[in-house]
Design an enzyme around this catalytic site. Structure first.
Site, PDB file in Angstrom:
ATOM      1  N   ARG A  96       0.856  -1.195   0.000  1.00 45.18           N
ATOM      2  CA  ARG A  96       0.000   0.000   0.000  1.00 45.18           C
ATOM      3  C   ARG A  96       0.887   1.238   0.000  1.00 45.18           C
ATOM      4  O   ARG A  96       1.788   1.346   0.831  1.00 45.18           O
ATOM      5  CB  ARG A  96      -0.898  -0.034   1.237  1.00 45.18           C
ATOM      6  CG  ARG A  96      -1.932   1.041   1.267  1.00 45.18           C
ATOM      7  CD  ARG A  96      -2.888   0.843   2.426  1.00 45.18           C
ATOM      8  NE  ARG A  96      -2.487   1.581   3.598  1.00 45.18           N
ATOM      9  CZ  ARG A  96      -3.326   2.053   4.515  1.00 45.18           C
ATOM     10  NH1 ARG A  96      -4.618   1.829   4.399  1.00 45.18           N
ATOM     11  NH2 ARG A  96      -2.904   2.710   5.563  1.00 45.18           N
ATOM     12  N   THR A 110      -0.767   7.709  -1.395  1.00 46.74           N
ATOM     13  CA  THR A 110      -2.050   7.561  -2.103  1.00 46.74           C
ATOM     14  C   THR A 110      -2.966   6.527  -1.456  1.00 46.74           C
ATOM     15  O   THR A 110      -4.162   6.496  -1.713  1.00 46.74           O
ATOM     16  CB  THR A 110      -1.825   7.125  -3.559  1.00 46.74           C
ATOM     17  OG1 THR A 110      -1.261   5.795  -3.547  1.00 46.74           O
ATOM     18  CG2 THR A 110      -0.874   8.063  -4.288  1.00 46.74           C
ATOM     19  N   ASP A 151       0.858   0.469  12.788  1.00 44.35           N
ATOM     20  CA  ASP A 151       1.273  -0.299  11.604  1.00 44.35           C
ATOM     21  C   ASP A 151       1.573  -1.723  12.061  1.00 44.35           C
ATOM     22  O   ASP A 151       2.599  -1.983  12.699  1.00 44.35           O
ATOM     23  CB  ASP A 151       2.510   0.337  10.957  1.00 44.35           C
ATOM     24  CG  ASP A 151       2.810  -0.314   9.612  1.00 44.35           C
ATOM     25  OD1 ASP A 151       2.821   0.377   8.603  1.00 44.35           O
ATOM     26  OD2 ASP A 151       3.011  -1.564   9.580  1.00 44.35           O
ATOM     27  N   ASP A 155       4.931  -3.361  10.970  1.00 39.86           N
ATOM     28  CA  ASP A 155       6.087  -2.829  11.700  1.00 39.86           C
ATOM     29  C   ASP A 155       6.123  -3.337  13.139  1.00 39.86           C
ATOM     30  O   ASP A 155       7.184  -3.690  13.662  1.00 39.86           O
ATOM     31  CB  ASP A 155       6.059  -1.293  11.706  1.00 39.86           C
ATOM     32  CG  ASP A 155       6.570  -0.716  10.391  1.00 39.86           C
ATOM     33  OD1 ASP A 155       7.126  -1.476   9.572  1.00 39.86           O
ATOM     34  OD2 ASP A 155       6.410   0.503  10.193  1.00 39.86           O
TER      35      ASP A 155
HETATM   36  C1  PRP Z   1      -0.885  -2.871   5.217  1.00 41.11           C
HETATM   37  C2  PRP Z   1      -1.604  -4.039   5.832  1.00 41.11           C
HETATM   38  C3  PRP Z   1      -2.536  -4.470   4.731  1.00 41.11           C
HETATM   39  C4  PRP Z   1      -2.855  -3.172   4.031  1.00 41.11           C
HETATM   40  C5  PRP Z   1      -4.246  -2.757   4.388  1.00 41.11           C
HETATM   41  O1  PRP Z   1       0.109  -3.364   4.400  1.00 41.11           O
HETATM   42  O2  PRP Z   1      -0.727  -5.051   6.255  1.00 41.11           O
HETATM   43  O3  PRP Z   1      -1.935  -5.394   3.825  1.00 41.11           O
HETATM   44  O4  PRP Z   1      -1.906  -2.210   4.490  1.00 41.11           O
HETATM   45  O5  PRP Z   1      -4.608  -1.552   3.839  1.00 41.11           O
HETATM   46  P1  PRP Z   1      -5.798  -1.371   2.802  1.00 41.11           P
HETATM   47  O6  PRP Z   1      -6.942  -2.209   3.256  1.00 41.11           O
HETATM   48  O7  PRP Z   1      -6.089   0.102   2.895  1.00 41.11           O
HETATM   49  O8  PRP Z   1      -5.295  -1.758   1.451  1.00 41.11           O
HETATM   50  P2  PRP Z   1       1.311  -2.530   3.811  1.00 41.11           P
HETATM   51  O9  PRP Z   1       1.138  -2.417   2.333  1.00 41.11           O
HETATM   52  O10 PRP Z   1       1.502  -1.253   4.575  1.00 41.11           O
HETATM   53  O11 PRP Z   1       2.552  -3.486   4.021  1.00 41.11           O
HETATM   54  P3  PRP Z   1       3.043  -4.368   5.261  1.00 41.11           P
HETATM   55  O12 PRP Z   1       2.276  -5.641   5.169  1.00 41.11           O
HETATM   56  O13 PRP Z   1       4.488  -4.533   4.996  1.00 41.11           O
HETATM   57  O14 PRP Z   1       2.763  -3.608   6.519  1.00 41.11           O
HETATM   58  N1  URA Z   2      -2.097  -1.114   7.838  1.00 44.79           N
HETATM   59  C1  URA Z   2      -1.797  -1.239   9.144  1.00 44.79           C
HETATM   60  O1  URA Z   2      -0.816  -1.889   9.501  1.00 44.79           O
HETATM   61  N2  URA Z   2      -2.591  -0.624  10.041  1.00 44.79           N
HETATM   62  C2  URA Z   2      -3.660   0.099   9.699  1.00 44.79           C
HETATM   63  O2  URA Z   2      -4.331   0.637  10.581  1.00 44.79           O
HETATM   64  C3  URA Z   2      -3.958   0.219   8.330  1.00 44.79           C
HETATM   65  C4  URA Z   2      -3.170  -0.404   7.408  1.00 44.79           C
END
Ligand code: PRP
Ligand code: URA
Length: 237
Positions: A124, A128, A222, A225
């Site tokens: 994500r 954006t 997050d 993280d």
């Molecule tokens: C985060 C989370 C989901 C996504 C959700 O991933 O783990 O996969 O955002 O957001 P959305 O429903 O608005 O699409 P991210 O892409 O930040 O990567 P990560 O898994 O490395 O944290």
């Molecule tokens: N991804 C996360 O890790 N946390 C949120 O709240 C939204 C997207």
């Protein structure tokens, strides 16, 4: 003595949100709330995030597994009596949305060690909030069974929709997909259930809303993280 099996159609679990709902909320027991409270605390140690996060994940995955078709099975106990129970289908794969979805893999294997796990890398964008799909690696024959789609944060729903497109492209029908999310926003649920009414969603919490940055409120920050002990933005190489 061999066990005999009869295929049965599973009933809707008692905690489905209404008779027609495809959204299942894990029972809000004191133990689940305890674990949620510990992992959501901004001052939680890494160890607490992992220990109590696993407790949440276990309850969540048990709920998701309970949504799979199951067979009636008779077994004979060591005392020589017949026990009539059910066993969940073995015809299931999982797919984790990298990176955060990988946090659910170990606990799934502790429940179902033979499950094959595919991956889709979806990121994500921090500005954006749009997902971008980078690659997918799915188990052979995935279209023939059921799929647990491990996407722990259902925020806008964009990432989950991108993962569903990948599964559909591989021939998996929506009614064979169970999305597994630790937290889900009302907006994300609405987005996915409107577009894909046959997909089931299992979550351990429906949050209040999304904030301006499209993070869940009250949320957990997050999740990727916090689980993996990283901070900040992705470095693109
Ligand atoms: C985060 C989370 C989901 C996504 C959700 O991933 O783990 O996969 O955002 O957001 P959305 O429903 O608005 O699409 P991210 O892409 O930040 O990567 P990560 O898994 O490395 O944290
Ligand atoms: N991804 C996360 O890790 N946390 C949120 O709240 C939204 C997207």
């Amino acid at each position: 003595m061999p066990s005999d099996t009869t295929t049965t159609v599973p009933g809707e679990p008692d905690n489905a949100l209404g008779p027609e709902s495809r959204v299942h909320l894990v029972p809000q027991t004191p133990s689940l709330i305890d674990a949620h409270t510990r992992i959501r605390d901004r001052s939680a140690s890494r160890r607490d995030v992992l220990v109590h996060g696993r407790r949440v994940i276990r309850l969540l995955l048990e709920e998701a597994v309970g949504c799979l078709p199951h067979d009636e099975v008779r077994v004979v106990t060591p005392a020589g009596h017949t026990y009539v129970g059910t066993r969940t289908t073995d015809d299931v794969c999982a797919v984790s949305v990298v990176r955060a979805g990988e946090a659910l893999e170990a606990e799934l294997w502790s429940i179902a060690p033979d499950v094959r796990i595919g991956k889709v890398l979806i990121q994500r964008d921090h500005v954006t909030k749009q997902p971008s799909l980078h690659w997918a690696h799915l188990p052979d024959g995935i279209q023939d069974g059921h799929v647990l789609l491990l996407e722990p944060m259902l925020a806008t729903g964009g990432s989950l929709m991108a993962a569903l497109d990948v599964l559909n492209g591989a021939g998996v029908a929506d009614d064979r997909i169970i999305a597994v999310s630790i937290l889900a926003s009302p907006q994300g649920i609405e987005h996915v259930t409107r577009a894909r009414p046959s997909v089931r969603i299992v979550t351990s919490s429906i949050e209040e809303r999304l904030d301006e940055a499209a993070y869940l409120v009250p949320g957990i920050g997050d999740f990727g993280d916090r689980w993996f002990g990283t901070e900040g933005n992705v470095t693109w190489l």
